[in-house]
Design a protein around this motif. Structure first.
Motif, PDB file in Angstrom:
ATOM      1  N   CYS A   1       0.936  -1.038   0.420  1.00 23.18           N
ATOM      2  CA  CYS A   1      -0.105  -0.198   0.366  1.00 23.18           C
ATOM      3  C   CYS A   1       0.864   0.780   0.016  1.00 23.18           C
ATOM      4  O   CYS A   1       2.202   1.378   0.390  1.00 23.18           O
TER       5      CYS A   1
ATOM      6  N   ASP B   1      -7.958 -11.700   5.771  1.00 27.79           N
ATOM      7  CA  ASP B   1      -8.014 -10.374   5.451  1.00 27.79           C
ATOM      8  C   ASP B   1      -7.161  -9.480   4.756  1.00 27.79           C
ATOM      9  O   ASP B   1      -7.589  -8.548   5.190  1.00 27.79           O
TER      10      ASP B   1
ATOM     11  N   HIS C   1      -5.569  -8.048   1.980  1.00 33.27           N
ATOM     12  CA  HIS C   1      -6.676  -7.249   0.665  1.00 33.27           C
ATOM     13  C   HIS C   1      -5.913  -7.449  -0.738  1.00 33.27           C
ATOM     14  O   HIS C   1      -5.123  -6.453  -0.995  1.00 33.27           O
TER      15      HIS C   1
ATOM     16  N   VAL D   1      -0.589  -6.788  -2.931  1.00 29.51           N
ATOM     17  CA  VAL D   1      -1.154  -7.446  -1.778  1.00 29.51           C
ATOM     18  C   VAL D   1      -1.364  -6.222  -0.799  1.00 29.51           C
ATOM     19  O   VAL D   1      -0.291  -6.052  -0.084  1.00 29.51           O
ATOM     20  N   GLN D   2      -2.362  -5.533  -0.115  1.00 28.92           N
ATOM     21  CA  GLN D   2      -2.502  -4.768   1.636  1.00 28.92           C
ATOM     22  C   GLN D   2      -2.592  -5.747   2.230  1.00 28.92           C
ATOM     23  O   GLN D   2      -2.682  -6.907   2.565  1.00 28.92           O
TER      24      GLN D   2
ATOM     25  N   ALA E   1      -5.804  -2.781   5.664  1.00 29.90           N
ATOM     26  CA  ALA E   1      -6.522  -3.294   4.460  1.00 29.90           C
ATOM     27  C   ALA E   1      -7.869  -2.968   5.265  1.00 29.90           C
ATOM     28  O   ALA E   1      -8.663  -2.161   4.726  1.00 29.90           O
ATOM     29  N   ASP E   2      -7.989  -2.798   6.464  1.00 25.72           N
ATOM     30  CA  ASP E   2      -8.578  -2.736   7.956  1.00 25.72           C
ATOM     31  C   ASP E   2      -8.603  -0.966   7.884  1.00 25.72           C
ATOM     32  O   ASP E   2      -9.637   0.267   8.078  1.00 25.72           O
TER      33      ASP E   2
ATOM     34  N   ARG F   1      -8.247   0.921   2.901  1.00 22.67           N
ATOM     35  CA  ARG F   1      -8.659   0.002   1.913  1.00 22.67           C
ATOM     36  C   ARG F   1      -7.941   0.247   0.549  1.00 22.67           C
ATOM     37  O   ARG F   1      -8.642   1.650   0.398  1.00 22.67           O
TER      38      ARG F   1
ATOM     39  N   THR G   1      -7.129   0.929  -3.942  1.00 27.65           N
ATOM     40  CA  THR G   1      -7.594  -0.069  -5.218  1.00 27.65           C
ATOM     41  C   THR G   1      -6.219   0.443  -6.128  1.00 27.65           C
ATOM     42  O   THR G   1      -5.199   0.681  -5.674  1.00 27.65           O
TER      43      THR G   1
END
Length: 107
Positions: free
Chosen positions: A65, A79, A81, A94-95, A100-101, A104, A106
């Protein structure tokens, strides 16, 4: 009483600069190999460099991220993302579950 799950996770920033360089090289090799056995061996090597113990066939990722999170984690965690599929390589972006919590992303 429920027990919290323990996620195998490591901190990239806690690796020595030499270990970070080796980790990055191993992950680049894993991203570009076409051989499944070699990929599995490279995942084991990356995990070992991070101080994690994973079973043969499991995977490891560095959080992808934009917050520059240093988490090294299992991308199969429910969990986690997926930000972006692999696009012709082996490793997608991938996060980690925490990012991700919290925020999040894209592609």
């Amino acid at each position: 009483m429920t027990h919290a799950s323990v996620r195998p996770e490591a901190d990239y920033n806690r690796l020595t600069p030499a270990a970070q360089e080796r980790f990055d090289q191993v992950m680049d090799l894993a991203d570009n190999t076409a051989d499944n056995g070699e990929y599995a061996a490279l995942m084991l090597a990356a995990a070992a460099l991070a101080g994690l113990h994973i079973p043969y066939g499991a995977e490891i990722r560095k959080c992808a991220c934009s917050c520059y999170c240093p988490a090294l984690f299992d991308p199969a965690d429910p969990d986690a993302h997926v930000i972006e599929e692999s696009g012709g390589f082996n490793l997608g972006r991938v996060q980690c579950p925490t990012c991700a919590d919290r925020h999040r992303e894209t592609a």
